[in-house]
Design a protein around this motif. Structure first.
Motif: not given
Length: 395
Positions: A262, A302, A304-305
């Motif tokens: 991330e 967050r 994400g990746h």
């Protein structure tokens, strides 16, 4: 008669005062019970144990319990693939005459299931813009039984109006099923926000090493859970014990891998945005993301990746990009420990009509990146070379 014991007889598993630190791999297809009463009790659920691997086995149970912990679920079911989990969730619950409403930017095979397969079984389907709860409200029918969503869409990274759609589902008495593969429970836990069913392609970042093909589905309601389980068992969506063993091994490092990937994704998105020839970059926490405010509200920090971006040009430039950085795996997958690059127009969305792809921004120059845990400076260098190679090709 020989006094030599038969080699055909199974040798009992060695017992001792110690226990294995690593979960044993148990590939047995069948399990022996001492008598019919015990077998009956096992099938009735009053006695623990296993009977036949299609109905469950130790490695699947251990893995399901780990994902249950992450998702705040109970009784999750592990299947042979992510699409098996999607299919079990839908076909185990829906019947002829029901209607299911999906987000219009679902994963390509989920879109195919919605547009080409469910109708053959008398289940009506339609799609609506998942970023707009009002669009979902307008598309609901009296026979709508389920909504299928991705929190962050694959591959366009649009963020669903989740709170609005979840409230709508509660108000209308409609089941809400969420494919949480992209977001993962590290980024978002759908059950905490009103979902009834949660689905994963465990193949992706939960397992994390591109060596196990698995799915997972959990339901809040025990009756729904049983319906999904029964369908999965009847149709043979069995998960391989070896794949479950591999995925369990991978899941122990899931949080470490996810956090590193991330951080890399956020840095790579910012870097891509500076490169000549990159038309746009999509990453949920960037200020220029079309759903930035909703992403921050729903996901916090967050992002994400996953990163998606579009380059100037078409197929020729796309070919040049992938050839320009051979160290980057060009592969139609995500969630590997190493970075992979995919081209949705030629992979996940190849069967989606051109007009429908164009409507959501999937062009020949559009790429999706599953960011891994490599050194970020290495990734920046490789993508700089790849984009430069793409733009060196004449249109």
């Amino acid at each position: 008669m020989s006094d030599t014991p038969s080699l055909i007889r199974r040798t009992p598993w060695p017992q001792g005062a110690s226990r294995p630190v690593v979960t044993p791999l148990q590939p047995s297809v069948v399990y022996a019970s001492p008598d019919p009463d015990t077998l009956d009790a096992q099938y009735l659920g009053t006695n623990p144990g296993f009977t036949y691997a299609r109905e469950g086995h130790p490695n699947a149970e251990v893995l399901a319990a780990k994902i249950d912990m992450l998702e705040g679920a109970e009784g999750g079911i592990v299947t042979g693939s992510g699409m098996a989990a999607v299919t079990a969730a839908l076909m185990g619950v829906l019947s002829a005459g029901d209607h299911i409403l999906g987000g219009d930017q679902l994963y390509g095979r989920s879109l195919r299931l919605m547009s080409q397969d469910l109708n053959r079984f008398g289940i009506a389907t339609s799609l609506a813009d998942s970023t707009d709860a009002r669009a979902f409200a307008a598309a609901i029918r009296p026979e709508t039984k389920m909504i299928l969503l991705e929190v962050v869409s694959n591959p366009t990274l649009r963020v669903a109006d989740f709170e609005g759609i979840a409230a709508l589902a509660r108000e209308r008495g409609i089941l809400l099923a969420v494919d949480n593969t992209f977001t993962t429970p590290r980024g978002f836990r759908p059950f905490d926000h009103g979902a009834d069913i949660v689905i994963h392609s465990v193949t992706k970042i939960l397992a994390g090493h591109s060596d196990a093909t698995l799915g997972y589905v959990a339901a809040k309601d025990p009756a729904l859970r049983k319906a999904i389980y029964d369908f999965a068992v009847t149709t043979g969506m069995t998960a391989s014990p070896f794949d479950c063993w591999l995925a369990e091994r991978g899941i122990y490092t899931f949080e470490l891998r996810y956090d590193r990937a991330e951080a890399n994704a956020a840095a790579l998105a910012d870097h891509l945005a500076t490169l000549p020839g990159v038309r746009k970059v999509l990453y949920p926490t960037r200020a220029d993301h079309p759903d930035h405010n909703r992403a921050v509200s729903l996901l916090g920090a967050r992002g994400g990746h996953m990163v998606s971006f579009e380059i100037e040009g078409g197929r020729a430039q796309a070919n040049a990009l992938t050839r320009g950085a051979p160290e980057l795996a060009f592969a139609p997958t995500l969630g590997d420990i190493g970075t992979t690059v995919s081209h949705p127009a030629s992979s996940s969305h190849r069967n989606v009509p051109l007009e429908a792809r164009a409507a959501v921004g999937i062009t020949e120059g559009f790429f999706r990146v599953s960011v891994g845990v490599e050194d970020i400076e290495l990734l920046k260098s490789e993508f700089t070379k790849a984009v430069a190679a793409s733009q060196a090709v004449r249109a």
